[in-house]
Write an enzyme that holds these catalytic residues in place. Structure first.
Site, PDB file in Angstrom:
ATOM      1  N   GLN A   1       0.820  -1.256  -0.116  1.00 46.85           N
ATOM      2  CA  GLN A   1       0.196  -0.027   0.001  1.00 46.85           C
ATOM      3  C   GLN A   1       0.742   1.196  -0.080  1.00 46.85           C
ATOM      4  OE1 GLN A   1      -4.149   0.029   1.857  1.00 46.85           O
ATOM      5  NE2 GLN A   1      -3.083   1.234   3.210  1.00 46.85           N
TER       6      GLN A   1
ATOM      7  N   GLU B   1      -2.976   9.910  -0.220  1.00 43.57           N
ATOM      8  CA  GLU B   1      -1.935  10.537   0.716  1.00 43.57           C
ATOM      9  C   GLU B   1      -0.829  11.356   0.193  1.00 43.57           C
ATOM     10  OE1 GLU B   1      -0.639   7.273   3.082  1.00 43.57           O
ATOM     11  OE2 GLU B   1      -2.688   6.980   4.013  1.00 43.57           O
TER      12      GLU B   1
ATOM     13  N   ASP C   1       4.451  -0.077   3.957  1.00 44.92           N
ATOM     14  CA  ASP C   1       3.294  -0.480   4.523  1.00 44.92           C
ATOM     15  C   ASP C   1       2.754  -1.330   3.585  1.00 44.92           C
ATOM     16  OD1 ASP C   1       0.928  -0.889   5.807  1.00 44.92           O
ATOM     17  OD2 ASP C   1      -0.031   0.909   5.559  1.00 44.92           O
TER      18      ASP C   1
ATOM     19  N   LYS D   1      -2.968   5.563  15.603  1.00 46.32           N
ATOM     20  CA  LYS D   1      -4.099   6.447  14.759  1.00 46.32           C
ATOM     21  C   LYS D   1      -5.299   6.685  15.828  1.00 46.32           C
ATOM     22  CE  LYS D   1      -3.260   4.145  10.381  1.00 46.32           C
ATOM     23  NZ  LYS D   1      -3.814   3.250   9.453  1.00 46.32           N
TER      24      LYS D   1
ATOM     25  N   ARG E   1      -4.523   9.347   8.402  1.00 47.30           N
ATOM     26  CA  ARG E   1      -5.539   8.299   7.980  1.00 47.30           C
ATOM     27  C   ARG E   1      -5.544   8.942   6.401  1.00 47.30           C
ATOM     28  NH1 ARG E   1      -7.934   4.359  11.161  1.00 47.30           N
ATOM     29  NH2 ARG E   1      -7.784   3.331   9.207  1.00 47.30           N
ATOM     30  N   SER E   2      -5.853   7.892   5.504  1.00 42.76           N
ATOM     31  CA  SER E   2      -6.087   8.328   4.220  1.00 42.76           C
ATOM     32  C   SER E   2      -6.950   9.253   3.918  1.00 42.76           C
ATOM     33  CB  SER E   2      -6.151   7.024   3.249  1.00 42.76           C
ATOM     34  OG  SER E   2      -7.407   6.435   3.828  1.00 42.76           O
TER      35      SER E   2
END
EC number: 4.2.1.11
Length: 435
Positions: A163, A205, A243, A344, A373-374
């Protein structure tokens, strides 16, 4: 004077154009705080519940009016009258009011918005910066950034299973310098992609999402960008991180890591043992210092084997694996699975629980990486949290998109405010590695 007099929530949009919450808290003195809530694309199954409306005729079912109503009609009534400085009592009151183990009744998004706004209002009341209010006089460590400059997996349309491909300026001497290094590599990478005729549009992102030939092509292109920008790859310069978000391509029925989900026909299908072998091959070949979610969130045996194999050489970060939850982290510590936790705030839902997870990790010798977070907003609270806790690392996207840059710019301000007290530890942020 520091008593809460009003709490108000509204529906706003995040960086993906989806609804989220913005919460405001007011006090008798006029002190005020505002908090905005992020949202994830690849989420762990054990995360706290993000309450959505489910009305397909409005925002494709992603509306947050239920969560807004829960703040305005339930939470507000419960916490008005509290001293805004009593963060733990307010957070505990909201947890009790919800009464579920995953905040599924009121919604973690509702509770978190209030939690952040309360902290900001308290800092405003005391006339101190948020990081100073949260962390006290010992606040001094600027985080080493994980900069996600190539997006794959669920964060883009690129045919790569992993990712995120990240760079970490571990050899820089200040955060300001680290940010410059990252920005220069980002622009060098863009130039290289253009020369290859590859796409330079950015993902959720802020990283590029080109159609690389595979994982190794992605890494080697990043290494070329590091060199083109005038830096060296390695402990004295810039290192690489992944990631993997392995839960996104793990087949639970067959118990294999199925890369064909993102990379198409002919891609690898690996057992847990083969997944570990593959990650070790990458670590042996490239200057990799951190791997996040290298195994599926429920593959505990795989996590333990991966940690035994690579835990002394590489930071192994649990994101979906731990979901910022002290129960899962405690088990991981006991079973020696992973050596780091991704933090998070919306995975757990309150600042109190977030700080407890960071403290537990540090006490066990695990590192803690404060993360975005995205689906983000202009809220920069996580920058203050990273400094307040002396976490040493932050993951908040690439060197583009204001929703990512807002956090970096806040860290520049904090470093400037701290002056000579500020510390940027770089490679020393990975204090539990043996190499």
């Amino acid at each position: 004077m520091s008593i809460i007099t009003d709490v108000y929530a509204r529906e706003v949009l995040d960086s993906r154009g989806n609804p989220t919450l913005e919460v405001e808290v007011y006090t008798e003195s006029g002190a005020f705080g505002r908090g905005m809530v992020p949202s994830g694309a690849s989420t762990g199954e054990h995360e706290a519940v993000e309450l959505r409306d489910g009305d397909k005729s409005r925002y494709n079912g992603l509306g947050t009016e239920k969560a807004v109503d829960n703040v305005n009609n339930i939470i507000a009534e419960a916490i008005i009258g509290y001293d805004v400085r009593d963060q733990q009592a307010i957070d505990r009151a909201m947890i009790a009011l919800d009464g579920t183990p995953n905040k599924g009744k009121l919604g973690a998004n509702a509770i978190l918005g209030v939690s952040i706004a309360v902290a900001r209002a308290a800092a405003d009341y005391l006339e101190v910066p948020l990081y100073n209010y949260l962390g006290g006089f010992n606040t001094k460590v600027l985080p080493t950034p994980m900069m996600n400059i190539v997006n794959g997996g669920s964060h883009s349309d690129a045919p790569i299973a992993f990712q995120e491909f990240m760079i970490m300026p571990v050899g820089a001497s200040t955060f300001k310098e680290a940010l410059r290094w990252g920005a220069e590599v980002f622009h060098a990478l863009k130039k290289i992609l253009k020369e290859r005729g590859l796409e330079t549009a950015v993902g959720d992102e802020g990283g590029f999402a080109p159609k690389f030939e595979g994982t190794e092509d992605g890494v080697e292109t990043i290494l070329k960008a590091i060199e083109a920008a005038g830096y060296e790859a390695g402990e004295n310069g810039i290192m690489i991180g992944f990631d993997c978000a392995s839960s996104e391509f793990y087949d639970k029925e067959r118990k294999v890591y199925d890369y064909t989900k993102f990379e198409g026909e002919g891609a690898a299908v690996r057992t847990s043992a083969e997944q570990i072998d593959y990650l070790e091959e990458l670590v042996n070949k490239y200057p990799i210092i951190t791997i996040e979610d290298g195994m599926d969130e429920n593959d505990w045996d795989g996590w333990k084997a991966l940690t035994e194999r690579l835990g002394g050489r590489v930071q192994l970060v649990g994101d979906d694996f731990f979901v910022t939850n002290t129960d899962y982290l405690a088990r991981g510590i006991k079973e020696e699975a992973a050596n780091s936790i991704l933090i998070k705030v919306n995975q757990i839902g309150t600042l109190t629980e977030t700080f407890e997870a960071i403290e537990m990790a540090k006490e066990a010798g695990y590192t803690a990486v404060v993360s975005h977070r995205s689906g983000e907003t202009e809220d920069s609270t996580i920058a203050d949290i990273a400094v307040a806790t002396n976490a040493g690392q932050i993951k908040t996207g690439s060197l583009s998109r204001t929703d990512r840059i807002a956090k970096y710019n806040q860290l520049l301000r904090i470093e400037d405010q701290l002056g000579e007290v500020a510390q940027y530890k770089g490679i020393k942020s990975f204090y539990n590695l043996k190499k």
